[in-house]
Design an enzyme around this catalytic site. Structure first.
Site, mmCIF file in Angstrom:
data_model
loop_
_atom_site.group_PDB
_atom_site.id
_atom_site.type_symbol
_atom_site.label_atom_id
_atom_site.label_comp_id
_atom_site.label_asym_id
_atom_site.label_seq_id
_atom_site.Cartn_x
_atom_site.Cartn_y
_atom_site.Cartn_z
ATOM 1 C CG ASP A 58 -17.375 5.711 12.119
ATOM 2 O OD1 ASP A 58 -17.467 6.036 10.909
ATOM 3 O OD2 ASP A 58 -16.433 5.358 12.624
ATOM 4 C CD GLU A 73 -19.031 4.111 5.426
ATOM 5 O OE1 GLU A 73 -19.001 5.243 5.808
ATOM 6 O OE2 GLU A 73 -18.729 2.908 6.149
ATOM 7 C CG ASP A 101 -11.824 8.058 8.484
ATOM 8 O OD1 ASP A 101 -12.468 8.601 9.364
ATOM 9 O OD2 ASP A 101 -11.977 6.733 8.394
#
Length: 818
Positions: free
Chosen positions: A427, A430, A503
């Site tokens: 997670d 990015e 999300d």
């Protein structure tokens, strides 16, 4: 000897001339030309090196590469010097024998294969492509162009193509908007987009690949450029489609169709497919931020078993760690994690843990100490370490573009694997940084020896993180398949991981978005995808959660997940009738696991997307360009989720052919819209006539029961239809050595007979011996069944009106006659 004295007047004139000639040196800036866009000129020369052709205009150079019969690569070097050839998206391709030729006339150069022609127009360097019949499928509207980037060096690079009135565009990964991208302007820059909205762009992934469909013909463009990239699908100018990037090379692959499926298969040939997942990864997964302490995890697990709701995976979010330090355990919450994981495993649960890239700056923390000592963390341009705040506080970040760092990172999972952890969730990659959003542009990356700033590495950072994770797990787990999931990625990430759509929020709008995003990801190369069922943030009611479970049943990846500030969100959280309906659909998924697993094999081996939108199946039907609700899982089962609250029925389009309503077995003619009742306990679900759908008994988890026989649901058809069924060990890499069975069934019928043929390929031997045949929709009462020359008398009709019998799994030919 007389001294030679120069004439003073001549000397004065010469000095004056020199002064005038070099006068500009007093102000050199006057000689610098302004930075403007530059376009290719006129091609004056062509040279060939194997399957590569080089065209130049005296300064710039264009490379045309024949990759396959259907794929041509185009590359531009503004001043004739190409960058070193390297791509994270495209591994070294298997050599293929392709026939091609170069021809020339007064108008153009032409590079041709049997399927596609690449035209280079002599008067203006415009590049176009045509099919074998000479029909132009893609054409430059302007010559390729570039603009010098004064601040960073290199160039902004641009390509503009003609956009036709009836042209439509699909793909591009996880964009949260209409399925058809005509008229959209999009950006690729991996972004942590918490609770994103409809139309928000960019999101978590950068997939610079789109499919064009015009006049019923499809082609694809894969713009393999990792810098921030932009796409305009007839938005600014409806006659033009453009793609451009803030740096790097203008390098794209033209992928010929003519069918969308052909384009996707070729894209998979270039960038790879998902490896086969462990079969448990296709089961139902339960996640929350966060399940802790240990007693809570055990309570969730025991509730699934007590309530007889199947589940294979339980996730541990960041609170399992000691101060959010990766590869550690909070001993207050989890005093004996190995024991807990072992006991969960005995009850059929696989444990999946989250790992983020941010490593806390702490000299007493062993991971940080190792990374610091070996200089594995990213550094700024002036050699300071890149630091930013995420969950653990002040952190440094590994440079996953360095192969040495990837190997180190992979080895860090050893203790987790030894504890029994079965999967890893990457997670925040990015990469996300609190406050600043992401890394500064000047962060340096090793880039597998090809060097680059974060401008170049940003979009592949998450992909290389999950690559390091996957490769490390595969090494540590030996012959067991790892399960990984990542939030961020770039084209080719499917070789290492599954994904989810990030999300999202608990709303009907996000239910619709999730349906579109999963279809879009699937045709963009990433079939192993799903959504946070129920929405990550916000509060769904029972109806929304149940409709999401129903859609998630037919997502390749099925996981419920929710934020810590929301109410608990398990399949039983909303009481009856929702609990029973949720159980029914999760059980249906487990019954269909052999079908879903087979669809995964078709993806892995043949490059088919798992979820297939209607336009892919009937791309010549104009109305289908705008359909985005219906899809098929594989090619046999059509699903249309219910996407509105209180909906009692909905219109569903069925492609041409005959379809069986899964619930009542009514036969419906395709090629039309039908109105289907949608009570809460069902969704529109259809099976294509002629299908053979393998079915397992309901299990609480994969492997709970020994498979004693496989049920084969055979849907009668009065035309020939093919089906596939794949079997192997379900958790090892033996399939890479042909230890599998790929079965092909051919079904054909008429008014008085039905035949079923089976052929097999591979070396695997299942432990069960019999198929349990279930014949659905047979229009006659059988008088006899002959299998491989043997007459079968033991067949009967069941309570649902289907004919049943059993026979050996190794049959070759069945004939059922009236």
């Amino acid at each position: 000897m007389e001294e030679n004295i120069p004439d003073p007047e001549l000397l004065a004139n010469k000095l004056l001339e020199e002064e005038e000639e070099f006068h500009h040196l007093n102000n050199p800036a006057e000689a610098i030309k302004p930075v403007i866009k530059k376009y290719l000129g006129v091609p004056t020369n062509v040279t060939q090196a194997g399957n590569k052709f080089y065209f130049d205009d005296g300064d710039a150079k264009v490379e045309i590469v024949v990759v396959t019969e259907e794929v041509i690569r185009v590359r531009l070097a503004p001043h004739g010097v190409f960058l070193e050839e390297f791509s994270y998206a495209v591994p070294k391709l298997k050599p293929t024998t392709v026939e091609f030729k170069l021809t020339e006339d007064h108008k153009e150069y032409r590079v041709s294969t049997v399927a596609v022609n690449c035209h280079i127009r002599k008067k203006d360097f415009l590049i176009s492509f045509s099919d074998a019949d000479g029909k132009i499928t893609s054409a430059d509207a302007n010559a390729m162009h570039w603009e010098e980037n004064v601040k960073f060096g290199g160039y902004y690079v641009y390509c503009t193509k003609e956009c036709h009135p009836g042209e439509n565009f699909f793909g591009m990964g996880d964009k949260p908007m209409e399925f058809n991208l005509r008229g959209k302007r999009l950006k690729n820059w991996n972004t942590d987009a918490y609770s994103y909205n409809w139309g928000q762009d960019p999101l978590y992934r950068s997939i610079p690949f789109y499919i064009s469909v015009n006049e019923g013909r499809a082609h694809g463009i894969f713009f393999d450029n990792t810098f921030k990239a932009h796409f305009d699908f007839g938005g600014e100018d409806e006659t033009k489609t453009s793609f451009w990037a803030d740096g790097g090379e203008l390098q794209y692959y033209y992928i010929h169709g003519p069918h969308m499926m052909d384009v996707v298969k070729s894209y998979h040939f270039i960038t790879g497919t998902h490896p086969m997942p462990p079969m448990w990864a296709l089961g139902y997964h339960q996640c929350r931020w966060s399940y802790y302490p240990e007693a809570k995890v055990r309570k969730i697990a025991s509730s699934f078993r007590e309530k007889r709701i199947p589940c294979d995976g339980i996730y541990l979010d960041i609170d399992y760690m000691d101060g959010y330090r990766c590869f550690t355990w909070n001993k207050k919450y989890f005093p004996d994690p190995k024991k807990m994981i072992s006991e969960l495993s005995k009850d059929g649960f696989k444990t999946v843990v989250i790992i983020d890239p941010g490593i806390r700056v702490d000299d007493n923390y062993w991971v940080f100490k190792e990374g610091k000592q070996n200089r594995y963390f990213c550094r700024r341009s002036d050699d300071y370490f890149m630091e930013g705040h995420v969950w653990p506080g002040r952190c440094q970040f590994p440079d996953y573009t360095n192969p040495e760092v990837r190997e180190w990172w992979g080895e860090l999972f050893t203790e987790l694997v030894e504890m029994g952890v079965a999967g890893v969730w990457n997670d925040m990659n990015e990469p996300a940084v609190f406050g600043s959003g992401t890394f500064p542009d000047d962060v340096r990356h090793q880039y597998d020896g090809y060097r680059g700033s974060h401008r170049k590495a940003h979009n592949i950072y998450g992909m290389q993180m999950v690559r390091a994770t996957y490769e490390g797990l595969r090494k540590i787990m030996k012959n067991k398949r790892p399960f990984t999931i990542t939030r961020a990625g770039y084209s080719g990430v499917q070789r290492f991981s599954s994904v989810w759509t990030g999300d999202n929020t608990a709303s009907w709008e996000h239910l619709k978005l999730g349906n579109i995003q999963c279809q879009r990801l699937s045709i963009s190369g990433i079939s192993f995808c799903g959504t946070d069922i129920g929405g990550f943030s916000g509060e769904p009611d029972g109806e929304l959660f149940t409709r999401w479970i129903q859609m998630g049943t037919f997502s390749p990846f099925m996981r419920a997940h929710s934020a810590g500030d929301t109410k608990e969100r398990e399949p039983w959280s909303f009481g009856e009738p929702y609990t029973s309906i949720n159980r029914k659909f999760i059980e249906l998924r487990y019954r269909l696991l052999p079908y879903m697993y087979s669809a995964f094999w078709e993806h892995h081996r043949y490059g088919f997307p798992i979820l297939r939108p209607i336009v892919m199946q009937e791309q010549k039907v104009v109305d289908n360009y705008y359909r985005q609700d219906e899809f098929t899982f594989g090619d046999k089962i059509l699903i249309c989720p219910v996407l509105e609250p209180g909906q009692k029925s909905r219109i569903v389009y069925l492609p041409k052919g005959k379809w069986y309503n899964f619930w009542n077995k009514e036969v419906v003619e395709g090629g039309q819209e039908v109105d289907v009742p949608t009570p809460l306990e069902t969704i529109p679900l259809f099976v294509k006539a002629g299908s053979v759908i393998p079915e397992y008994p309901v299990m609480q988890y994969v492997g709970e029961k020994e498979i004693e026989e496989v049920k084969l649901n055979v849907y009668y058809s009065d035309y020939e239809a093919n089906s596939f069924y794949f079997e192997d060990y379900g958790e090892t890499f033996a399939y890479e050595q042909d230890i599998y069975l790929e079965k092909k069934f051919v079904v054909n019928g008429d008014e008085t007979s039905l035949t079923i043929q089976q052929t097999m390929e591979g070396l695997y031997t299942p432990r069960y011996d019999f198929y349990h045949f279930n014949l659905i929709g047979l229009p006659f009462k059988p008088s006899e069944i002959v299998i491989d020359g043997k007459h079968i008398d033991d067949f009967k009709v069941n309570s649902e009106g289907d004919w049943e019998f059993k026979f050996s799994k190794n049959f070759k030919h069945i004939e059922i006659v009236k």
